[in-house]
Scaffold this active site. Structure first.
Site, PDB file in Angstrom:
ATOM      1  N   GLY A 102      -3.525   9.434   1.266  1.00  0.00           N
ATOM      2  CA  GLY A 102      -3.372   9.097   2.677  1.00  0.00           C
ATOM      3  C   GLY A 102      -4.719   9.306   3.350  1.00  0.00           C
TER       4      GLY A 102
ATOM      5  N   ASP B 211      -0.023   3.882   1.158  1.00  0.00           N
ATOM      6  CA  ASP B 211      -0.323   4.628   2.391  1.00  0.00           C
ATOM      7  C   ASP B 211       0.567   4.225   3.573  1.00  0.00           C
ATOM      8  OD1 ASP B 211      -2.267   5.866   0.964  1.00  0.00           O
ATOM      9  OD2 ASP B 211      -3.971   4.996   2.017  1.00  0.00           O
TER      10      ASP B 211
ATOM     11  N   THR C 283       0.839  -1.198   0.000  1.00  0.00           N
ATOM     12  CA  THR C 283       0.000   0.000   0.000  1.00  0.00           C
ATOM     13  C   THR C 283       0.868   1.241   0.000  1.00  0.00           C
ATOM     14  OG1 THR C 283      -1.426   1.465   1.285  1.00  0.00           O
ATOM     15  CG2 THR C 283      -0.406  -0.285   2.518  1.00  0.00           C
TER      16      THR C 283
ATOM     17  N   LEU D  51      -1.251   9.892  -9.831  1.00  0.00           N
ATOM     18  CA  LEU D  51       0.153   9.907 -10.289  1.00  0.00           C
ATOM     19  C   LEU D  51       1.014   9.184  -9.262  1.00  0.00           C
ATOM     20  CD1 LEU D  51       0.604  13.567 -11.566  1.00  0.00           C
ATOM     21  CD2 LEU D  51       0.611  11.483 -12.925  1.00  0.00           C
TER      22      LEU D  51
HETATM   23  O1  F6P Z   1      -5.234   2.947  -0.251  1.00  0.00           O
HETATM   24  C1  F6P Z   1      -4.449   3.707  -1.080  1.00  0.00           C
HETATM   25  C2  F6P Z   1      -5.193   4.864  -1.644  1.00  0.00           C
HETATM   26  O2  F6P Z   1      -4.216   5.432  -2.429  1.00  0.00           O
HETATM   27  C3  F6P Z   1      -5.794   5.873  -0.656  1.00  0.00           C
HETATM   28  O3  F6P Z   1      -4.856   6.768  -0.137  1.00  0.00           O
HETATM   29  C4  F6P Z   1      -6.837   6.528  -1.518  1.00  0.00           C
HETATM   30  O4  F6P Z   1      -7.880   7.092  -0.748  1.00  0.00           O
HETATM   31  C5  F6P Z   1      -7.336   5.399  -2.330  1.00  0.00           C
HETATM   32  O5  F6P Z   1      -6.258   4.514  -2.496  1.00  0.00           O
HETATM   33  C6  F6P Z   1      -7.925   5.787  -3.653  1.00  0.00           C
HETATM   34  O6  F6P Z   1      -8.206   4.634  -4.368  1.00  0.00           O
HETATM   35  P1  F6P Z   1      -9.130   4.513  -5.653  1.00  0.00           P
HETATM   36  O7  F6P Z   1      -9.130   5.819  -6.355  1.00  0.00           O
HETATM   37  O8  F6P Z   1      -8.499   3.418  -6.441  1.00  0.00           O
HETATM   38  O9  F6P Z   1     -10.479   4.142  -5.155  1.00  0.00           O
END
Ligand code: F6P
Length: 359
Positions: free
Chosen positions: A182, A139, A137, A284
């Protein structure tokens, strides 16, 4: 007949997924094993949708972004929405999965993912599937490993963005607000904010107030610095306020976060009169190839995952506990979110540098 194992990638993508697939594939092949790559996360197990990985289709994977296997978020295997309550995957989905893998002769499964994906993996393990996890991840919010892969690449992207914003902010005497990912943890904002010379860093762990944010901007004005760099994690909230969202949640999906950078910028303009611009880094941070550091840990993680299957260490996840990659129970990683410790080194470093955390 050759020993057959499977591998899949689940949840949001990030740099380094292909590097893990490659390393696991190569080290499995070296043991004389066959490795099936299941497509679209756990969905591929139910649909028996897979590709056989061999040396030919693993060419060029080390530095390629995304995942050649595809990924899915939730779908028929939803076990958790965000960090909320754990739901049980329906029994018929589990039994169909086990039956498919038995029919295919798959003796072990490597699951690459974050909290949600590993929660599903744990339930499959409890149902009798020999599973090993790999922590992914951007994050960096998983417990039991000092770092997840993808994080370093995301931080490199955000730091590069700050370097670029720095020069234009300075040229125009502007406040530049950079919104980074995040949701629950501010690791990307803290690391990139410090590495990129940010003046204000707002993270989900520390609710902010505008007096403090604007005081930092004014302080810089008085020092003759007429520009300010503000880094905001998408999950940052004003004291007493809620998340800023850009889209509704759906079935088994959380509301999409986004827009806090603009909210913060508007308030800065209102309160200070400073010309302010916003940059939302968005996906990005998740795209493109992995950094050198990520390539290396992905490779170590992939090799270690195969080793754990060989040793019969099912229900374990590969983790980095320097200097070694080690095995920890998947349950140790998924129980709790790893957020930025408020009295830890990274926060103290920021404070000692005079960076405002908005509190
Ligand atoms: O879990 C990683 C993450 O990058 C979070 O920080 C973010 O909220 C989310 O994924 C966004 O994911 P998606 O746009 O794929 O739903």
């Amino acid at each position: 007949m050759k020993t057959r194992i499977g591998i899949l990638t689940g949840g949001g993508d990030c740099p380094g997924l292909n590097a893990v697939i490659r390393a696991a594939g190569k080290s499995a092949a070296k043991r004389g094993w066959e490795i099936l790559g299941f497509r679209n996360g756990f969905e591929g197990l139910l649909d028996k949708d897979f590709v056989t990985l061999d040396y030919h289709n693993m060419d060029g994977l080390l530095f390629r972004g995304g995942t050649i296997l595809g990924t899915s978020n939730k779908g028929r295997f939803a076990a958790k929405v965000g960090h909320g309550e754990v739901q049980r995957i329906p029994a018929e989905i589990i039994s169909a999965t086990l039956a498919n893998l038995q029919e295919l002769g798959v003796k072990g499964l490597i699951v690459i993912g974050g909290d949600g994906t590993l929660t599903i993996a744990q339930q499959l393990f409890e149902a009798g599937l020999p599973v090993v996890g790999v922590p992914k991840t951007i994050d960096n919010d998983l417990e039991a490993t000092v770092i997840t892969f993808g994080f370093d690449s995301a931080v490199a992207c955000a730091t590069d963005a700050l370097d670029r914003l720095h020069t234009t902010a300075e040229s125009h005497n502007r406040v530049m607000v950079l919104e980074v990912m995040g949701r629950y943890a501010g690791w990307i904002a803290m690391h990139a904010g410090i590495a990129g010379g940010g003046d204000v860093i707002l993270i989900p762990e520390i609710p902010y107030n505008y007096e403090s944010v604007c005081a930092k901007i004014q302080e810089r004005e008085h020092q003759g610095k007429h520009f300010t760099l503000v880094v905001v994690a998408e999950g940052a909230r004003e004291k007493g306020g809620g998340y800023v969202t850009s889209g509704e949640g759906g079935k088994n999906r959380e509301a999409r976060l986004g827009g806090v950078g603009t909210v913060v910028a508007d308030e800065i303009v209102k309160r200070t009169g400073k010309e302010t611009r916003v940059c939302v880094l968005g996906h990005l941070q998740r795209g493109g190839g992995p950094t050198t550091f990520d390539r290396l840990i992905c490779t170590r993680f992939g090799v270690m995952a195969v080793r754990l299957l060989a040793e019969g260490k099912y229900g374990y996840m590969v983790a980095l506990q320097p200097p070694n990659t080690v095995a920890v129970k998947i349950t140790e990683a998924i129980g709790r979110l790893r957020t930025v410790p408020l009295d830890g080194d990274i926060v103290n470093t920021a404070r000692d540098l005079g960076i405002s955390l908005g509190d």
